[in-house]
Every structure is written in C-alpha cells, then in structure tokens.
Motif scaffolding. Structure first.
Motif, PDB file in Angstrom:
ATOM      1  N   GLU A   1       0.825  -1.208   0.000  1.00  0.00           N
ATOM      2  CA  GLU A   1       0.000   0.000   0.000  1.00  0.00           C
ATOM      3  C   GLU A   1       0.857   1.255   0.000  1.00  0.00           C
ATOM      4  O   GLU A   1       0.600   2.200  -0.747  1.00  0.00           O
ATOM      5  N   GLN A   2       1.902   1.256   0.822  1.00  0.00           N
ATOM      6  CA  GLN A   2       2.622   2.504   1.044  1.00  0.00           C
ATOM      7  C   GLN A   2       4.035   2.212   1.535  1.00  0.00           C
ATOM      8  O   GLN A   2       4.297   1.184   2.159  1.00  0.00           O
ATOM      9  N   ILE A   3       4.953   3.132   1.233  1.00  0.00           N
ATOM     10  CA  ILE A   3       6.318   3.083   1.760  1.00  0.00           C
ATOM     11  C   ILE A   3       6.547   4.358   2.562  1.00  0.00           C
ATOM     12  O   ILE A   3       6.356   5.464   2.044  1.00  0.00           O
ATOM     13  N   GLU A   4       6.927   4.202   3.821  1.00  0.00           N
ATOM     14  CA  GLU A   4       7.226   5.335   4.689  1.00  0.00           C
ATOM     15  C   GLU A   4       8.739   5.504   4.786  1.00  0.00           C
ATOM     16  O   GLU A   4       9.457   4.543   5.062  1.00  0.00           O
ATOM     17  N   ILE A   5       9.226   6.725   4.560  1.00  0.00           N
ATOM     18  CA  ILE A   5      10.645   7.036   4.694  1.00  0.00           C
ATOM     19  C   ILE A   5      10.798   8.048   5.816  1.00  0.00           C
ATOM     20  O   ILE A   5      10.266   9.156   5.734  1.00  0.00           O
ATOM     21  N   MET A   6      11.509   7.667   6.882  1.00  0.00           N
ATOM     22  CA  MET A   6      11.676   8.527   8.056  1.00  0.00           C
ATOM     23  C   MET A   6      13.163   8.755   8.297  1.00  0.00           C
ATOM     24  O   MET A   6      13.881   7.809   8.650  1.00  0.00           O
ATOM     25  N   THR A   7      13.624   9.977   8.105  1.00  0.00           N
ATOM     26  CA  THR A   7      15.028  10.281   8.376  1.00  0.00           C
ATOM     27  C   THR A   7      15.263  10.622   9.844  1.00  0.00           C
ATOM     28  O   THR A   7      16.389  10.512  10.328  1.00  0.00           O
ATOM     29  N   ASN A   8      14.219  11.032  10.558  1.00  0.00           N
ATOM     30  CA  ASN A   8      14.292  11.275  12.003  1.00  0.00           C
ATOM     31  C   ASN A   8      13.152  10.526  12.687  1.00  0.00           C
ATOM     32  O   ASN A   8      12.183  11.129  13.154  1.00  0.00           O
ATOM     33  N   PRO A   9      13.218   9.199  12.772  1.00  0.00           N
ATOM     34  CA  PRO A   9      12.105   8.422  13.334  1.00  0.00           C
ATOM     35  C   PRO A   9      11.933   8.691  14.821  1.00  0.00           C
ATOM     36  O   PRO A   9      12.896   9.035  15.517  1.00  0.00           O
ATOM     37  N   PRO A  10      10.712   8.538  15.353  1.00  0.00           N
ATOM     38  CA  PRO A  10      10.456   8.812  16.776  1.00  0.00           C
ATOM     39  C   PRO A  10      11.114   7.779  17.682  1.00  0.00           C
ATOM     40  O   PRO A  10      11.597   6.734  17.239  1.00  0.00           O
ATOM     41  N   ALA A  11      11.091   8.070  18.986  1.00  0.00           N
ATOM     42  CA  ALA A  11      11.826   7.273  19.967  1.00  0.00           C
ATOM     43  C   ALA A  11      11.241   5.887  20.171  1.00  0.00           C
ATOM     44  O   ALA A  11      11.897   5.027  20.770  1.00  0.00           O
ATOM     45  N   LYS A  12      10.017   5.618  19.689  1.00  0.00           N
ATOM     46  CA  LYS A  12       9.459   4.278  19.879  1.00  0.00           C
ATOM     47  C   LYS A  12      10.172   3.244  19.017  1.00  0.00           C
ATOM     48  O   LYS A  12      10.092   2.045  19.293  1.00  0.00           O
ATOM     49  N   TYR A  13      10.873   3.696  17.966  1.00  0.00           N
ATOM     50  CA  TYR A  13      11.664   2.781  17.150  1.00  0.00           C
ATOM     51  C   TYR A  13      13.045   2.604  17.778  1.00  0.00           C
ATOM     52  O   TYR A  13      13.543   3.480  18.490  1.00  0.00           O
ATOM     53  N   ASP A  14      13.669   1.457  17.482  1.00  0.00           N
ATOM     54  CA  ASP A  14      15.040   1.250  17.934  1.00  0.00           C
ATOM     55  C   ASP A  14      15.912   2.410  17.480  1.00  0.00           C
ATOM     56  O   ASP A  14      15.737   2.949  16.384  1.00  0.00           O
ATOM     57  N   ALA A  15      16.876   2.766  18.326  1.00  0.00           N
ATOM     58  CA  ALA A  15      17.749   3.896  18.003  1.00  0.00           C
ATOM     59  C   ALA A  15      18.729   3.557  16.891  1.00  0.00           C
ATOM     60  O   ALA A  15      19.476   4.431  16.444  1.00  0.00           O
ATOM     61  N   ALA A  16      18.737   2.312  16.442  1.00  0.00           N
ATOM     62  CA  ALA A  16      19.653   1.899  15.382  1.00  0.00           C
ATOM     63  C   ALA A  16      19.229   2.493  14.047  1.00  0.00           C
ATOM     64  O   ALA A  16      18.063   2.805  13.817  1.00  0.00           O
ATOM     65  N   GLY A  17      20.201   2.631  13.159  1.00  0.00           N
ATOM     66  CA  GLY A  17      19.930   3.163  11.833  1.00  0.00           C
ATOM     67  C   GLY A  17      20.547   4.529  11.662  1.00  0.00           C
ATOM     68  O   GLY A  17      19.995   5.529  12.127  1.00  0.00           O
ATOM     69  N   ASN A  18      21.689   4.575  11.004  1.00  0.00           N
ATOM     70  CA  ASN A  18      22.425   5.829  10.864  1.00  0.00           C
ATOM     71  C   ASN A  18      21.648   6.873  10.079  1.00  0.00           C
ATOM     72  O   ASN A  18      21.645   8.055  10.416  1.00  0.00           O
ATOM     73  N   SER A  19      20.962   6.446   9.016  1.00  0.00           N
ATOM     74  CA  SER A  19      20.291   7.405   8.139  1.00  0.00           C
ATOM     75  C   SER A  19      18.779   7.399   8.268  1.00  0.00           C
ATOM     76  O   SER A  19      18.111   8.221   7.648  1.00  0.00           O
ATOM     77  N   GLY A  20      18.205   6.478   9.061  1.00  0.00           N
ATOM     78  CA  GLY A  20      16.769   6.483   9.251  1.00  0.00           C
ATOM     79  C   GLY A  20      16.135   5.126   9.045  1.00  0.00           C
ATOM     80  O   GLY A  20      16.803   4.082   9.040  1.00  0.00           O
TER      81      GLY A  20
END
Length: 813
Positions: free
Chosen positions: A206-225
C-alpha cells in the motif's frame, strides 16, 4: 526456552500494572481531507447509529476540514461524510460509554470522483509521493506501472533512496538504513534481504514510509533512518488473494512466482503466502593497484575477475489473528526462507614492476556453494482500552538463522613466459548459527487535553556461533590445516525504554521523546582464547515541532540522536576470499557509531517541499581497503574512522503536467566530509554531490498506463571510497485485463546500460581503482491476477521487537 519464559514474565508483569484511567464523555472530533491530503471545507458530516444507520446528528466541516459533535448519548456510532465531486466516505465504528467518550476520529480521506475527458478516464487519487510531518510517503497504487514491480525496484524509484548493484540501500547519501515491513522486521538482511525485496510484489503493498528522524518508539539503530513498507488493508469479510508470475531477461534469465491468500471473518483472520524463483547473474570486476614503499612506487597489480552466480529461493509465510473481544486481539506469524546458491569467480592477475613489466601471473578459480535458511516466529497481543486510542501491545520474537558454505579456491602461478610455477588449493567449510530472542511492550495514552503519551520497554538476547575450517594443499604436498581456521562466539543483550509526549496547540504540533538503551556484549575467539566484554548505556533524544502558518505554508524542525552497532558478520574476524590476493576480513574490535541529525523543512501548497539537513557521525564505521605490500595483498575490512559530517538541501515536487500526466521530481545536493587518522596519517576526503530522481506517470483510457523514470548520482564519497557518477533510465507499459482483476506489464530497466560502478580509493599507502559491471539491463514481463473479495486486510500490522537485531545479520557474505 528459559529466555522466552523470562520475556513472557516481563510482558505479563508490565501488563498487570497498567490501570484504566477515567475520561469524560460527550464529544466527537475529526478532520476531512481529499485524496491529495488537501482539506475540504463545507463537507456534510452525518453521525449515524451503527445498529440501523439512523441519523443521530448532522454538521458541516469548517474551512480547515475539522468537525465536532457534542452532547452525544452512549451508544455505537459511525460518521458519514459527503462533499461535491467526491465519493462518500465513512469512519470506523466507535463506542461512547462511561469510560470512552472524548473521541478523536482518524482523518477521513475522500476520493475524488472519476471524470472522462476526450476518451481518457482521469481518476483523481492520492499522489505518488506525499510529504508529511517527519516522513515521506510513497503511495504504490498511485502509478499504474508500479504493478509488476518488486519492493526493491520501488525503493530505487523513491526520493532520496539509492540502491547499489548489491542491493545495499542508502538514504540521502548515508548508509545504515533499517528496513521494516508493517512496522516489524524483514527477518533477514544483506544478500537475503535484497532477494526478499526483489521478490516482494507491489500488488500487496500500500505505502512506503521514509523517516530520516524516526520517533523514539523505534530502535535507536539506523544511521540514516528507517524505511517502513506497509501492506494493504481493508474491511471486507471473506477470502481473497493474488497470484503472480514474472520472467526477467538480461544476459541471463530469471523466473519468479508467488501466491498470497487471506481469509477474514468476524473474529478470525488466517493468511499465508509463498514466493519463489531462480536468479542468475554475473559481475565483471576490474581492480588496478599501485603498491608503495616509503611513498615510492615499487609494483603494480592489474586484475580482472568474472564471478558468475546462480541459485533458487523459497519464502513461506503463515499466520493467524484472533479477536477474543472487540478490545482484545492476539496473533502468531511464522516466516521461513530457504536459499541455495553457487558462485564461481574466475580471476586473472598480472604482477608488474614499477616500469609496468610483468614479473609473474596468477590465475584463480573459485567454487563456492552456500545454503541458508531461517525461521522466525512472532507472538503478539493488543488490548484497546477505549475508542480514544488508548491501547497496549506486546510482542515476543524468536529468530533462527542457519548458514553453511563450502568453498574452494585454486590458484596457479605462471612466470613471464606462461610456464606454470606453482599451485595452491584452499578448501573451506564455513557454518554459522544465529539465535535472536526479543520481547517488547508499547503503551499509548491520549489525554483529554490533547496531550498524548507513548511509552515502552524492550529486551533482546543474541547469540552467534561462527566457525571456519580451512585446509591447504600446496603443490600437491597434501592437505594441512591452514592458520586462518577460526571459531568466534558472540553474545549480546540490549535493554531499552522510551517515552514520547506529543500535543497539538492551534497551528503548532509538538513532540518530544527520549529512549535509553543499555548494551552488554561479549566476544570470544576460541582458536586463540582471546575475548572482549562491553557494557554501555546511552540516551537518544528526539524532538520535533511543526507550524502551519497558513493553508499554503508549513514549517517543521526536528532533531534526533541515533546509534549504529556493527553487523554481526563485521565483528567476525574470519577471512573470506575473492582470490589469493583479495579478501575480506571482519574486525571484532569495532565500536558503535553515533549520529546527531537536525532537519528543517518547508512545504508550499502541499506539493513542493524543501528540506535542509545537517548530520554529524562520530566513530563512523567505515569500509576500508588495506594493503600488505610485502605479500601483494589487498583486503577489505571495517574500522571506526574519526567522523563524518554532512549538510545538504533537498527539493521534492509533485507536478500535475496534464490530467493524464503526472511528474514527481526529487533533487538533493549534499556535502559528505570524512576526516580521521589512518595508520598514523591524516585522511581528509570531501565531496559535494548531486542526486536526482524523476518519475513520469501516464494514465490512458481502457486500462492502459505507462511510465518513464530515471535517476542520476554525481561523483561522491562513500566512506573513503570515491564513486564516479552513475545513472539509469527505465520505462514500462501496463494493461489491465479481466475487469481490472489482472495486470500485465512489459518493462525495461537501465535502457542505456549505464548503471556501472567505478571509483577509487587513494589515501596513505592505498591506491586502488575499481570498475564493476553487472547484468543491469533487464527486460521484464509480469502478470498478476487478483481474485476473491477486494479490500480484505492482508493481516493485522504488528511491530516486532527484533528489527534492530535482524538488520545486523548479513547472511550473504
């Protein structure tokens, strides 16, 4: 089993402490937008009783698309919305009672009605690309030529996303992207993740979400988002599914096929699917090296390697959701992936003196067989307290990877006159097993004042057990154990907690979150009885503010701190050979890298978005080439380089050129600056690069559609490797058949065969030029058929707790 029981005890204990707060009753609020997310004023709002659709109350939306009802009696209702030029829309059903009556409905989107202009059917709908607060959305069905594409091909078309020849994904010129599907892990990474995305069909997305500054509920891992791939959802009961078949022809042919089934009734949802196929390809790799002693050129090496690879894959998925009541739902989903592949690289190498005269030659032949499998299981539970959005969810995950490789490398040496002077055979057996246990719990609590609290806990345990057994036979002298035989065991435990507060105040939207993560790790090399231990705790703040100045202008500012831990394979000190002079090696002493990112964006008339970003990454995990001049060897490894700084500007626009022609344009200019110390010598590499992406979609009558798209990336720095410019142009044409139940598509990718990587690494004593050519020009024919009822939810979306851990598994080597 003990770890699973421990995680279950944590979840149940936490659930027992969640209390149900009392809220006042009597008010319903909501917002109406059209398919392009523009607000609709003066829409007619009707409050209906759910049991008989009788009208309870009526209202009209204001100029911002907002509406409200007050003084509503207890009962179960839904909202109907109508507006000129749009199809009628409905909300979900909701209940007003003593514990839940201050109701805020999800935004209701009205779809504009289709019109016929000159024989061409023009249907207004969601744009291909939308920019919303904190994220970019790609609406898959907005382009008819997306039918028949794979998830990886969709990502390659997405703004700011780059996909290299190996399927590695970067975002805005930065590597280290976490991939989620419906907010949960993809259950693989590296080469296997690329294979999964290559065979995930767009018909189920349905959709692709791209988050470069994801909220704190996601793991802090991921250099670029984070990139989150969402599957389709619906509300109709019954059974549906789709089947697809595709054939791709480049230099070699590939076949993919799949079927997905979904059944839903009042309480039960059963779903499953299969995807499988074959793959085959080649790579022509040219490497030229200059070797120095005391900064004086002493030798050069020119090498041509031609790997050929082929294999088969099978992906299976099965799951069930059961609604115990209107407030309680639980489910289990099992994914399994089985892959088998062969690779036989052939290399010719000339070793020359400083004047270019050949000293001797090497011919290497590799024979590599690899078999991998993984099984992942997710148990999940959700309790909804009331219709205000207060809920608690829990997830338990277990993932098991099992990989086995057999490799043999035969190297023959020749003198200047092609007389054979020696032979060395290296034979290896490389088994690997990874176990991941994870549990998490998330709680959401909206307050009557408009404040919302989100909080959660997570814990994970990882164990990796890797061995490599090498035997060596020199000039038929017999097999002996090679000194590069090794055994490495790694254990890791991560514990995390987070809290997020968000609130809307008139034209302002505010959010602030904080995540804390504690990491306990231990590595042990059995062969030489060496080990290391680590224990560190870090804070990861995330704040954002959005201001809607007026209907035409919206501004937002956000900041986040993130971490990227080394992939498990990168910690593994084993040696993996391309040929006798070129190999890769892990680094057990890698430390995590930390990134601070700030973004400011402006959106004009909801179609033009401009974003400024500044990023600083310390102790960045960088891919390095190192040389052993005495042995003429070059090897690839990863180390913590000093720092990387990036600043950039990106512009994205959705331009309706004609009613039947829509163009999406993305432009990004950024500067990557790497600075640090390599073997006591300072290294400073800086490039300003340009990236562009354009997609032109055409919608014609009688089910015909077409697309022409392309991308360009200028010369730039990827770590300490400088890459020359690359570009590609793609096109496709589609036709809907059988009353729009089927889609056939014919497409070609990289029309001009221009997607060729070339670059160089020049620092300290390293002086290497690289050129790589893959089977990138491909013709594709695909057929997709959809059957059963439409709009059945494929499955309940769940957010597993193992996404960070799985993203660090590289099963492809």
């Amino acid at each position: 089993m003990r770890k699973i029981l421990t995680l279950l005890a944590i979840v149940l204990t936490t659930l027992s402490f969640v209390s149900q707060a009392q809220v006042k009753t009597g008010k319903i609020t909501g917002t109406i937008v059209d398919g392009n997310t523009k607000t609709i004023e003066s829409a007619t709002i009707t409050l209906l009783r759910a049991k008989d659709s009788a009208i309870a109350k009526m209202s009209v939306a204001d100029k911002t698309g907002k509406f409200s009802f007050e003084g509503i009696a207890e009962g179960t209702y839904l909202v109907s919305v109508s507006a000129v030029g749009h199809q009628k829309g409905f909300s979900e059903t909701f209940t007003i009672n003593a514990t839940a009556t201050d109701i805020t409905l999800k935004t209701i989107e009205l779809i504009p009605q289709a019109k016929t202009v000159g024989g061409v059917t023009v249907t207004a709908k969601k744009p291909l690309i939308e920019q919303k607060a904190g994220k970019t959305l790609i609406n898959v069905d907005a382009s008819p030529t997306n039918s028949g594409l794979t998830a990886l091909e969709l990502l390659e078309k997405s703004p700011g996303v780059s996909v290299d020849n190996d399927g590695n994904i970067s975002l805005k010129g930065k590597q280290g992207v976490m991939i989620l599907i419906d907010g949960k892990p993809t259950y693989m990474s590296g080469a296997d993740l690329a294979n999964l995305l290559k065979n995930m069909q767009s018909t189920s997305l349905e959709q692709i979400e791209i988050m470069t500054n994801p909220p704190a509920k996601y793991d802090a891992a991921g250099n670029s988002g984070i990139i989150n791939i969402k599957t389709k959802k619906g509300i109709v009961k019954g059974m549906n599914g789709n089947a697809n078949l595709g054939y791709t022809q480049g230099i070699y042919g590939r076949v993919n096929t799949g079927v997905n089934l979904n059944y839903r009734n009042n309480k039960l949802n059963i779903f499953g699917g299969y995807n499988g196929g074959t793959w085959e390809g080649f790579n022509k790799l040219i490497i030229d090296r200059n070797l120095y002693e005391n900064k004086v050129l002493v030798r050069t090496i020119d090498q041509v390697s031609r790997p050929h690879f082929e294999g088969v894959y099978h992906n299976l998925k099965a799951g069930i959701d059961y609604n115990f009541s209107k407030k309680d739902v639980a489910g289990v989903v099992v994914n399994s992936n089985f892959n088998r592949g062969d690779e036989d690289p052939f290399s010719r190498t000339n070793i020359r003196d400083a004047a270019g005269n050949i000293n001797y030659k090497l011919i290497s032949q590799g024979d590599n067989f690899r078999k991998s499998s993984n099984i992942s299981t997710n148990f999940n539970y959700k309790h909804t307290f009331d219709s205000t959005g207060r809920e608690i969810t829990a997830d338990l995950d277990y993932i098991y990877y099992n990989n086995k490789s057999n490799t043999q490398l035969t190297t023959n040496s020749f003198d200047l006159f092609d007389t054979k002077t020696g032979e060395v055979i290296l034979k290896g057996y490389i088994p690997s097993a990874i176990n991941i246990y994870s549990g998490k719990i998330d709680y959401v609590h909206p307050f009557k004042s408009g404040l919302k609290l989100e909080a959660g806990l997570k814990t994970s345990f990882v164990n990796t057990d890797n061995r490599v057994d090498y035997l060596r036979n020199s000039n038929n002298s017999g097999w002996v154990k090679d000194q590069r035989t090794n055994h490495f065991i790694y254990d890791e435990n991560i514990n995390a907690a987070y809290a997020i507060f968000s609130k809307s105040i008139k034209k302002w939207e505010l959010n602030a979150g904080l995540r804390v993560e504690n990491t306990i790790a231990k590595g042990h090399q059995v062969s030489n009885d060496s080990s290391f231990k680590r224990n560190y705790t870090n804070l990861f703040p995330n704040v954002g503010v959005t201001y809607a100045a007026n209907d035409k202008n919206q501004f937002s500012l956000s900041y986040s701190r993130r971490i990227s831990r080394p992939d498990y394979d990168d910690l593994n000190p084993f040696i993996f050979f391309l040929d006798s002079l070129t190999y890769g090696q892990g680094n057990p002493y890698l430390q995590p890298q930390f990134t601070n990112n700030i973004e400011f964006s402006h959106t004009f008339k909801r179609f033009l978005t401009t974003t400024l970003n500044y990023t600083v990454t310390n102790d960045i995990i960088t891919e390095l080439l190192k040389q052993n001049t005495d042995k003429n060897e070059t090897y690839q490894t990863r180390e913590n380089f000093s720092s990387m700084k990036q600043f950039g500007i990106a512009v994205m626009a959705n331009v309706p050129v004609k009613k039947w022609w829509n163009s999406n344009i993305y432009l990004n200019v950024f500067n990557n600056h790497y600075s640090g110390i390599y073997q006591t010598e300072p290294v400073d590499i800086q490039f300003t690069s340009f990236m562009a992406n354009m997609t032109n979609s055409f919608t014609f009558g009688k089910g015909w559609g077409a697309e022409v798209s392309g991308w360009y990336r200028s010369k730039g720095a990827e770590g300490l490797l400088v890459a020359y410019d690359m570009w590609a142009v793609n096109s496709a044409i589609t036709k809907q058949l059988f009353n729009k139940k089927a889609t056939i598509k014919l497409g070609v990718r990289d029309i001009f065969f221009s997607q060729q990587f070339s670059g160089y690494a020049k620092y300290s004593d390293v002086d290497v030029d690289i050129d790589s050519r893959r089977d990138s020009r491909q013709f594709n024919l695909s057929f997709t058929y959809r059957f059963g009822k439409k709009n059945i939810a494929p499955e309940r979306r769940r957010k597993s707790g193992a996404s960070d851990e799985e993203s660090r598994v590289k099963t492809g080597n």
